[in-house]
Structure formats: C-alpha cells, structure tokens
Design a protein around this motif. Sequence first.
Motif, short mmCIF file in Angstrom:
data_model
loop_
_atom_site.label_atom_id
_atom_site.label_comp_id
_atom_site.label_asym_id
_atom_site.label_seq_id
_atom_site.Cartn_x
_atom_site.Cartn_y
_atom_site.Cartn_z
N VAL A 74 0.87 -1.18 0.00
CA VAL A 74 0.00 0.00 0.00
C VAL A 74 0.90 1.23 0.00
O VAL A 74 1.77 1.37 0.86
N TYR A 75 0.71 2.08 -1.00
CA TYR A 75 1.51 3.28 -1.12
C TYR A 75 0.70 4.46 -0.56
O TYR A 75 -0.39 4.75 -1.04
N SER A 99 -5.77 7.73 1.78
CA SER A 99 -6.20 6.35 2.05
C SER A 99 -5.30 5.33 1.38
O SER A 99 -5.43 4.13 1.64
N GLY A 100 -4.41 5.80 0.52
CA GLY A 100 -3.43 4.91 -0.06
C GLY A 100 -3.87 4.28 -1.38
O GLY A 100 -5.05 4.29 -1.75
N THR A 101 -2.88 3.77 -2.10
CA THR A 101 -3.10 2.97 -3.31
C THR A 101 -2.56 1.58 -3.02
O THR A 101 -1.38 1.43 -2.69
N ARG A 102 -3.44 0.59 -3.14
CA ARG A 102 -2.99 -0.79 -2.96
C ARG A 102 -2.50 -1.30 -4.29
O ARG A 102 -3.28 -1.46 -5.24
N LEU A 103 -1.21 -1.54 -4.39
CA LEU A 103 -0.61 -2.03 -5.63
C LEU A 103 -0.33 -3.52 -5.51
O LEU A 103 0.30 -3.98 -4.56
N TYR A 152 0.00 7.41 15.71
CA TYR A 152 -1.01 7.39 14.67
C TYR A 152 -1.93 6.20 14.90
O TYR A 152 -1.51 5.17 15.41
N LYS A 153 -3.14 6.36 14.44
CA LYS A 153 -4.16 5.32 14.54
C LYS A 153 -4.61 4.99 13.13
O LYS A 153 -4.79 5.89 12.30
N LYS A 154 -4.80 3.71 12.85
CA LYS A 154 -5.18 3.32 11.50
C LYS A 154 -6.31 2.30 11.53
O LYS A 154 -6.18 1.23 12.14
N TYR A 155 -7.39 2.65 10.81
CA TYR A 155 -8.47 1.70 10.58
C TYR A 155 -8.23 1.01 9.25
O TYR A 155 -7.53 1.54 8.37
N PRO A 156 -8.79 -0.19 9.06
CA PRO A 156 -8.60 -0.90 7.79
C PRO A 156 -9.04 -0.07 6.60
O PRO A 156 -10.04 0.65 6.67
N ALA A 157 -8.28 -0.14 5.53
CA ALA A 157 -8.58 0.53 4.27
C ALA A 157 -8.59 2.05 4.37
O ALA A 157 -9.12 2.74 3.49
N ALA A 179 -8.20 -0.46 16.61
CA ALA A 179 -7.48 -0.04 15.41
C ALA A 179 -6.03 -0.50 15.55
O ALA A 179 -5.65 -1.06 16.57
N VAL A 180 -5.24 -0.22 14.53
CA VAL A 180 -3.79 -0.44 14.64
C VAL A 180 -3.14 0.89 15.00
O VAL A 180 -3.43 1.93 14.39
N TYR A 181 -2.29 0.87 16.00
CA TYR A 181 -1.62 2.07 16.48
C TYR A 181 -0.13 2.00 16.12
O TYR A 181 0.54 1.02 16.43
N PHE A 182 0.33 3.05 15.47
CA PHE A 182 1.73 3.14 15.09
C PHE A 182 2.40 4.25 15.88
O PHE A 182 1.87 5.37 15.97
N CYS A 183 3.58 3.97 16.43
CA CYS A 183 4.38 5.08 16.92
C CYS A 183 5.29 5.52 15.78
O CYS A 183 5.66 4.73 14.91
#
Lengths: 113, 114
Positions: free
Chosen positions: A89-90, A106-110, B36-41, B86-90
């Motif tokens: 994912v870029y 939201s990114g580009t899934r390559l 940072y917090k990340k939800y799928p997609a 969610a996924v949490y990134f430092c």
Amino acid sequence: GAGVSQSPSNKVTEKGKDVELRCDPISGHTALYWYRQSLGQGLEFLIYFQGNSAPDKSGLPSDRFSAERTGGSVSTLTIQRTQQEDSAVYLCASSLVRRGGYTFGSGTRLTVV
Amino acid sequence: DQQVKQNSPSLSVQEGRISILNCDYTNSMFDYFLWYKKYPAEGPTFLISISSIKDKNEDGRFTVFLNKSAKHLSLHIVPSQPGDSAVYFCAISYSGAGSYQLTFGKGTKLSVIP
C-alpha cells in the motif's frame, strides 16, 4: 480539497509494467511525503518534498522508483518495470509545517502479479 | 535494523479499562514522537505527539509518556472504548535529518472488547 486524495485506490499490474500513482495533497500544504506499507510491516519512508527545495529521495528502494511534484501541489510516484516485491500500500501524506502530524491519504494498494 | 520497535503486535482490553501501547527506539537523536491510529482501508490518522523537551502530553483520553533515558514511549488510552479498536503506530523523527521524515514502528493492533 478537504483531505489528501490518492488515485487509483487499487491497482493490479503485470510484472514488468510501469505504474503511476497520484497524490493530491491538502491545498496549501507545503510538505508532501510518500510512504509504503508492505504486508506485516511498518510504514517505510520513500521520498519527501518541501516547497521548492530539492526532494529527499533517500528512501527510494531502487532506481526503478521516481517521483515528482508539479507546481508544489500534485505528486506522482512512478514505478518502472514493477516486481512482485513492489506489492504494497503506497501512502501519501502532506503537512503544513515541517514538524507535526501529517494528514495521510487512504493509499493505493498495488498488486504486482 | 529496526530503529523503532513495537514489540506487541496485538493487545486486547476490556471496554472502560486502560490500554497501554508501548514503543522503544534506539537512536537518542530522535527528538519528536507521534502516535497514529489506523483503521482498515484508511490512511493513518494523527493522534497525539510529544517533543523531547517534555515527558508527558495529554489530550482527552489519550496521554503520551516519554522516557528519554530508557528510549521508551507509551500511549495510554483511558477509558478504552470499542471505537478505539485499530492499529496504532508510533512514529519518530529526527530534526537533524532535515526532512522531518518519520520512522514508524510495525504497529500494535488494539482490540477493545465491549
């Protein structure tokens, strides 16, 4: 726009083909970053643009990768002769100040098949 | 060689309890720290940050602690809510790099159980 926009959201390409990924940052944001996230990995820095300064390309993994930013706004990441290990994912991010939270797209899934 | 390590790939916490996410780094030159917090997609969303001149920063339910001597960063969420799953990134930066690029950990997946 209200956020960072990336296109396409998904891209499947054949090994050996070239791809272009586009990023529209938030209007007025002077800093723009490209990262990628491979499966099970953290975000890997690729390249950074700040205003009219020379870009920091230190994260580009090979000379098949290049990026440009036209008019201080839209950026294009180009991958030539794609390989399967390029599948990821870029993510593009922009920020108003040099230090601080980025706003990510939201990114580009390559997927390279 | 990982400069930023999040040693727990996942964490489960009961709703209402405290979630503690940890991050270790190796380079003492790092001077700005973010979560940072990340939800799928979706792309990661900035949550909270702290500079090296502080050891604590609080924003609502979220508090980040920095222990420079231990090169350790933590995020406390209290009380935890299901929407925090969610996924949490430092992420850490070094101003000397010039570009303020962030170095990210691999993330910790938080699951808050109702």
